[in-house]
Design a protein around this motif. Structure first.
Motif, short mmCIF file in Angstrom:
data_model
loop_
_atom_site.label_atom_id
_atom_site.label_comp_id
_atom_site.label_asym_id
_atom_site.label_seq_id
_atom_site.Cartn_x
_atom_site.Cartn_y
_atom_site.Cartn_z
N ALA A 153 0.85 -1.21 0.00
CA ALA A 153 0.00 0.00 0.00
C ALA A 153 0.88 1.25 0.00
O ALA A 153 0.65 2.20 -0.77
N SER A 154 1.91 1.24 0.84
CA SER A 154 2.81 2.40 0.92
C SER A 154 3.58 2.59 -0.39
O SER A 154 3.84 3.72 -0.81
N LEU A 155 3.91 1.46 -1.02
CA LEU A 155 4.64 1.52 -2.30
C LEU A 155 3.76 2.17 -3.38
O LEU A 155 4.22 2.98 -4.18
N PHE A 156 2.49 1.79 -3.38
CA PHE A 156 1.55 2.36 -4.35
C PHE A 156 1.39 3.87 -4.09
O PHE A 156 1.42 4.67 -5.04
N LEU A 157 1.26 4.25 -2.82
CA LEU A 157 1.15 5.67 -2.48
C LEU A 157 2.43 6.40 -2.91
O LEU A 157 2.40 7.51 -3.44
N GLY A 158 3.57 5.74 -2.66
CA GLY A 158 4.87 6.32 -3.05
C GLY A 158 4.96 6.54 -4.55
O GLY A 158 5.50 7.55 -5.01
N MET A 159 4.43 5.58 -5.31
CA MET A 159 4.45 5.71 -6.77
C MET A 159 3.61 6.92 -7.20
O MET A 159 3.99 7.67 -8.10
N LEU A 160 2.47 7.11 -6.54
CA LEU A 160 1.62 8.26 -6.88
C LEU A 160 2.32 9.58 -6.55
O LEU A 160 2.25 10.54 -7.32
N CYS A 170 0.07 8.93 6.42
CA CYS A 170 -0.63 10.23 6.32
C CYS A 170 0.20 11.22 5.51
O CYS A 170 -0.34 11.99 4.70
N LEU A 171 1.50 11.20 5.73
CA LEU A 171 2.39 12.12 5.00
C LEU A 171 2.37 11.80 3.51
O LEU A 171 2.36 12.71 2.66
N GLN A 172 2.32 10.53 3.19
CA GLN A 172 2.24 10.14 1.77
C GLN A 172 0.95 10.66 1.14
O GLN A 172 0.97 11.21 0.04
N VAL A 173 -0.18 10.49 1.87
CA VAL A 173 -1.48 10.98 1.35
C VAL A 173 -1.44 12.49 1.20
O VAL A 173 -1.92 13.03 0.19
N PHE A 174 -0.83 13.17 2.17
CA PHE A 174 -0.72 14.64 2.10
C PHE A 174 0.02 15.06 0.82
O PHE A 174 -0.43 15.94 0.09
N TRP A 175 1.14 14.40 0.54
CA TRP A 175 1.93 14.75 -0.65
C TRP A 175 1.18 14.42 -1.94
O TRP A 175 1.28 15.15 -2.92
N LEU A 208 21.25 10.52 8.24
CA LEU A 208 21.67 11.81 7.70
C LEU A 208 21.99 12.76 8.86
O LEU A 208 21.37 12.68 9.92
N PRO A 209 22.95 13.67 8.64
CA PRO A 209 23.30 14.56 9.75
C PRO A 209 22.27 15.68 9.98
O PRO A 209 21.70 16.22 9.03
N GLY A 210 22.06 16.01 11.25
CA GLY A 210 21.31 17.18 11.72
C GLY A 210 19.98 17.47 11.04
O GLY A 210 19.13 16.58 10.89
N VAL A 211 19.88 18.72 10.60
CA VAL A 211 18.62 19.23 10.07
C VAL A 211 18.27 18.57 8.72
O VAL A 211 17.10 18.51 8.33
N LEU A 212 19.30 18.08 8.03
CA LEU A 212 19.08 17.43 6.73
C LEU A 212 18.16 16.21 6.89
O LEU A 212 17.32 15.93 6.03
N LYS A 213 18.30 15.54 8.04
CA LYS A 213 17.48 14.37 8.32
C LYS A 213 16.00 14.77 8.41
O LYS A 213 15.14 14.10 7.83
N THR A 214 15.71 15.87 9.13
CA THR A 214 14.32 16.33 9.29
C THR A 214 13.74 16.76 7.94
O THR A 214 12.61 16.40 7.60
N ILE A 215 14.55 17.53 7.17
CA ILE A 215 14.06 18.01 5.87
C ILE A 215 13.75 16.81 4.97
O ILE A 215 12.70 16.76 4.32
N ALA A 216 14.68 15.85 4.94
CA ALA A 216 14.49 14.68 4.08
C ALA A 216 13.24 13.90 4.48
O ALA A 216 12.48 13.45 3.63
N TRP A 217 13.03 13.75 5.80
CA TRP A 217 11.89 12.97 6.29
C TRP A 217 10.56 13.57 5.81
O TRP A 217 9.65 12.86 5.43
N TRP A 218 10.46 14.90 5.85
CA TRP A 218 9.21 15.57 5.48
C TRP A 218 9.09 15.80 3.97
O TRP A 218 8.05 16.24 3.50
N SER A 219 10.14 15.51 3.23
CA SER A 219 10.11 15.79 1.78
C SER A 219 9.31 14.71 1.03
O SER A 219 9.16 13.59 1.52
N PRO A 220 8.81 15.04 -0.17
CA PRO A 220 8.09 14.02 -0.95
C PRO A 220 9.00 12.89 -1.43
O PRO A 220 8.52 11.81 -1.77
N PHE A 221 10.32 13.13 -1.43
CA PHE A 221 11.26 12.12 -1.92
C PHE A 221 11.31 10.92 -0.97
O PHE A 221 11.42 9.77 -1.41
N ALA A 222 11.23 11.21 0.35
CA ALA A 222 11.19 10.10 1.33
C ALA A 222 9.89 9.33 1.18
O ALA A 222 9.87 8.10 1.30
N SER A 223 8.80 10.06 0.91
CA SER A 223 7.49 9.41 0.77
C SER A 223 7.47 8.42 -0.39
O SER A 223 6.76 7.42 -0.35
#
Lengths: 249, 262
Positions: free
Chosen positions: A132-139, A220-225, A182-197
């Motif tokens: 399911a997550s993979l399908f959402l990720g593809m979208l 939820c983050l995947q659906v948001f993106w 990932l170091p520091g703030v880069l980890k947070t940015i990456a987590w919230w980015s659509p690329f991680a989703s």
């Protein structure tokens, strides 16, 4: 056969990138004693799954939209048909994802057959959640790439933009190192980015026993993106139709 | 030979004029080129942020490797890569005949038909970075080391050129496999990793990885004085042999070209 060979080459492109990083990590971890030796199977699983699931979820429709539809003027054919453009493109892309995914599954089966240590969940419900997550990720990836491809209506050359998106994807999706490392703030940015989703979340669900709250937040983050990027793709298409000249570039 | 150099000179200057005519496109290409360089350095930083030493190499060595990669591969990107990338389309549409009829070596024209001036900025930027890294980390380099680096980088150029040549040879028989160029680019991208990685590559896979990894590692080792004379000479000999083999194979493959599109 023709398209299967092309799909195999695309698969090998991804495989080569991941294989070299995997070798790098194996070399880094081998000399580190028992603690690091234990993490070799997990890092191997991580890169192998990033590669194989990535071929299913990461779309490349932007190239097709830019070259075929905008530059060669085939966009007009779609506009003349009583069928949604984005849906038509999605149907095209799904075929490629399934072909590439087929090669990925073959590779996984071969690696498993050769006894490569893969640490991932064997619970059916986790496999379903991963699917399911993979399908959402593809979208997520698809809608992002549609907007990126349609940008060529305004830009003469989208190479710079595509390169930028590709490089951000390589870093932010966790292809170089897992997002959690990932170091520091880069980890947070990456987590919230659509690329991680698009790829990191499905791989994490399959390989790590994630708590329920984290699992829900990832989905939820995947659906948001998806909602946000679908809106962006539709708005770009709407604005692009007015701008498009119908003679190509 | 003189005639060929004159044609090359005209092609290179024509592409400079074309690049400067479309300034926004030029700028975007420069940004794209610099971003790929940035990825090499970002990879080195991110990987060494997790482990202090890999294969006996520390962050400085990894950064130096990334910078020399920008010089060796950047030179090929500047002169030939974009030209080679157009070849699948030309073969697929049956347009190779036009190039074969020209009174100049067909492989030379095809490889030089898209000189990418934006990549030149990456090339010079990488030279500057090598200097900056050597200076910042107090790495002493002799004139002989620099000369060896230049010579070996040129032979690496021949090796990259040969790799692309062998790829377009495959396309004569399988013109629909245009994405092979992406595969070659990815394979050459692995050149930024240390040569010691070979110890972890299973036997048959070495054939895939080693030629590309040697392309950047050998000149880098010469720059830092870690390469023996014999190893350097062997590398030059192998590169030259592969280059000649690639040219002969191209001439042989052209006999199979039918002129019909794919």
């Amino acid at each position: 056969m023709l398209f299967r060979m092309r799909a195999l080459v695309w698969f090998l492109v991804g495989a080569l990138n991941v294989a070299i990083l995997l070798l790098f990590w194996m070399a880094s971890l081998t000399g580190g004693g028992e603690a690091t030796a234990k993490s070799i199977p997990s890092i191997t699983s991580y890169y192998v799954l990033m590669l194989s699931l990535g071929t299913i979820s990461i779309c490349h429709i932007d190239d097709d939209i830019t070259r075929e539809d905008i530059y060669l003027g085939k966009f007009y054919n779609y506009l003349a048909r009583p069928y949604p453009y984005i849906l038509a493109k999605f149907q095209q892309e799904v075929v490629w994802r399934l072909l590439s995914g087929g090669w990925a599954l073959v590779m996984l089966a071969v690696l498993w057959g050769f006894g490569l240590p893969l640490t991932m969940s064997n619970r059916p419900e986790i496999w379903l959640l991963t699917a399911a997550s993979l399908f959402l990720g593809m979208l997520v990836s698809f809608f992002f790439k549609v907007s990126l491809g349609l940008a060529s209506i305004w830009l003469t050359n989208t190479k710079g933009l595509s390169d930028l998106a590709e490089i951000i994807n390589i870093i932010m999706a966790g292809f170089i190192i897992p997002i959690h490392n990932l170091p520091g703030v880069l980890k947070t940015i990456a987590w919230w980015s659509p690329f991680a989703s698009s790829i990191y979340f499905p791989v994490r669900i399959l390989t790590v026993d994630v708590p329920l709250t984290e699992l829900v937040s990832m989905l939820c983050l995947q659906v948001f993106w998806i909602v946000l990027l679908l809106f962006l793709a539709r708005q770009t298409l709407k604005a692009g139709i007015f701008r498009y000249t119908g003679v190509g570039q | 030979m003189k005639h060929s150099f004159s044609v090359i000179q005209h092609i290179v200057s024509a592409f400079l004029q074309a690049s400067l005519e479309y300034r926004a496109d030029f700028l975007q290409s420069v940004i794209g080129s610099l971003l790929w360089s940035f990825l090499s350095f970002a990879s080195a930083f991110l990987l060494t942020s997790q482990t202090p030493k890999v294969f006996g190499l520390n962050r400085v060595d990894m950064l130096l490797l990334a910078a020399t990669y920008g010089v060796v591969v950047g030179l090929h990107h500047f002169l030939c890569t974009h030209g080679f990338q157009r070849v699948p389309d030309i073969i697929n549409k049956g347009g190779l005949d036009t190039y074969l009829l020209k009174p100049i070596d067909s492989l030379l024209v095809l490889s030089l038909m898209r000189v990418s001036w934006p990549s030149m900025i990456r090339f010079f930027g990488s030279i500057f970075l090598i200097g900056a890294i050597l200076n910042a980390y107090q790495i002493s380099v002799s004139i002989a080391n620099i000369m060896s680096f230049i010579v070996l980088a040129l032979f690496s150029f021949l090796l990259i050129y040969s790799t692309f040549t062998f790829t377009i040879i495959i396309l004569i028989w399988h013109p629909y496999l245009s994405n092979l160029m992406e595969l070659v680019n990815t394979a050459i991208g692995t050149a930024r990793y240390p040569i010691e990685i070979r110890r972890y590559v299973p036997g048959p896979m070495s054939l895939v990885f080693m030629p590309t990894i040697l392309m950047v590692n050998v000149p880098t080792m010469a720059l830092t004085g870690r390469l023996s004379l014999n190893a350097g000479l062997l590398f030059c000999f192998v590169s030259a042999t592969i280059f000649l083999l690639a040219r002969l194979s191209w001439a042989r493959a052209l006999r199979s070209y039918s002129g019909a599109s794919g």
